[in-house]
Design a protein around this motif. Structure first.
Motif, short mmCIF file in Angstrom:
data_model
loop_
_atom_site.label_atom_id
_atom_site.label_comp_id
_atom_site.label_asym_id
_atom_site.label_seq_id
_atom_site.Cartn_x
_atom_site.Cartn_y
_atom_site.Cartn_z
N ASP A 1 0.74 -1.15 0.00
CA ASP A 1 0.09 0.03 0.05
C ASP A 1 0.95 1.16 -0.06
N TYR B 1 3.56 7.47 2.56
CA TYR B 1 3.61 6.24 3.29
C TYR B 1 3.65 5.04 2.35
N LYS C 1 3.26 0.69 3.24
CA LYS C 1 2.96 -0.36 3.71
C LYS C 1 3.14 -1.60 3.10
N ASN D 1 2.22 -6.10 3.99
CA ASN D 1 1.71 -7.29 4.88
C ASN D 1 1.72 -8.44 4.07
N THR E 1 5.29 -0.73 8.35
CA THR E 1 4.69 0.47 7.63
C THR E 1 5.95 1.71 7.87
N GLU F 1 0.98 -3.69 17.75
CA GLU F 1 2.12 -2.75 16.80
C GLU F 1 3.02 -2.25 17.72
#
Length: 310
Positions: free
Chosen positions: A118, A166, A168, A170, A182, A224
């Motif tokens: 992302d 940003y 990300k 996963n 992230t 997190e």
């Protein structure tokens, strides 16, 4: 004689062929099924109420309840590549009396098997704010008519809007466990005049649905650990060096249809004095703030997509 033998051979061949065909699965050829049109467009939307709006370990709502809602149109180029834009808002309680946090964001989500990425840009807007100055030592704000006065010595800019780029990632190992990371970067975090970088690792374990039988209830455990890096502020805030800090959270969530109840513990390693320097907490004694300490939060949310309800 030859003709007779040929005729017998032909009959035998036909008989054998028929017997072999009878042993095979029957194939019935019918009209091809209709092609279902692929609709690449979708919209996700939802809202939530939470006991405290916590952002990277720090309360944004003066440790009081907050509400949020979002709207996110999506375009799926193919099943493994999605473009999206979105907007959300959260109720907040800042020293400059900003009306709310309004987020505008957009990006791309590529997926390669179990790996989902992302990438995007997120803008944090805080409309309606006024310059916050102290009754004790006014002078930081240029226009007295556009100033909110606070008694504990804190100051805050009228506009603290900023944006972050940003990324990300996963990785889904199986139906139960996923792990991700992230990274966020802002050239002017919270309009402090300093860069800001945040990075974290995240994990999620989904409870097997058989634990709840046929009730439709699901559950998960997630957590997190992150670190926020900051730097030296501009002259408005006195050219001070803001502290870097670590933050972490762990929680238990329950799902039912479109609803999620998230119960979470969160904390940071910021001292109350360093918390004060970052937050300009208007409700504190001007020296120490409780906005960054350990806390338990509850959040009830509902999330829907148009494709899911068609």
């Amino acid at each position: 004689m030859n003709k007779t033998m040929l005729s017998v051979a032909a009959v035998l061949a036909i008989g054998v062929g028929s017997a072999q065909a009878a042993d095979l699965p029957a194939k019935v050829y019918t009209k091809a099924p209709p092609v279902v049109a692929f609709d690449p467009w979708d919209v996700a939307f939802g809202g939530a109420i939470m006991s405290d709006y916590v952002f990277r370990g720090i309360s944004q709502s003066n440790q009081k309840p907050s509400v949020t809602a979002y709207f996110e149109p999506r375009y799926n180029i193919n099943p493994n590549l999605q473009l999206y834009v979105g907007s959300s808002f959260e109720s907040i309680s800042f020293t400059n009396r900003a009306a709310a946090e309004v987020d505008i964001y957009g990006g791309i989500r590529p997926t390669f098997g179990p790996v989902a990425f992302d990438f995007g840009v997120w803008g944090y807007l805080y409309p309606g704010g006024k310059c916050a100055d102290s009754l004790i030592a006014p002078g930081a704000c240029p226009l007295a008519l556009d100033t909110v006065y606070v008694a504990n010595g804190n100051i805050m800019k009228k506009d603290v809007s900023f944006y972050e780029a940003y990324g990300k990632v996963n990785y889904t190992f199986n139906d139960t466990f996923s792990l991700g990371a992230t990274a966020f970067y802002s050239p002017n975090f919270l309009n402090f005049g300093t860069e800001g970088t945040y990075a974290s690792v995240v994990g999620k374990v989904i409870v097997p649905p058989t634990w709840f039988g046929t009730s439709g209830i699901g559950a998960f455990v997630s957590g997190e650990f992150g670190r926020q890096w900051l730097g030296r502020t501009d002259g408005f805030y006195g050219n001070i060096v803001l502290p870097d800090y670590n933050t972490w959270n762990v929680g238990l969530g329950f799902t039912y249809k479109v609803f999620t109840l998230d119960l979470r513990y969160t904390d940071t390693d910021l001292s109350k004095g360093n918390c004060q320097a970052i937050t300009s907490d208007f409700g504190s004694n001007g020296v120490e703030s409780n906005w960054c300490g350990e806390r338990f939060t509850a959040k009830l949310s509902a999330d829907v997509t148009l494709q899911a309800v068609k």
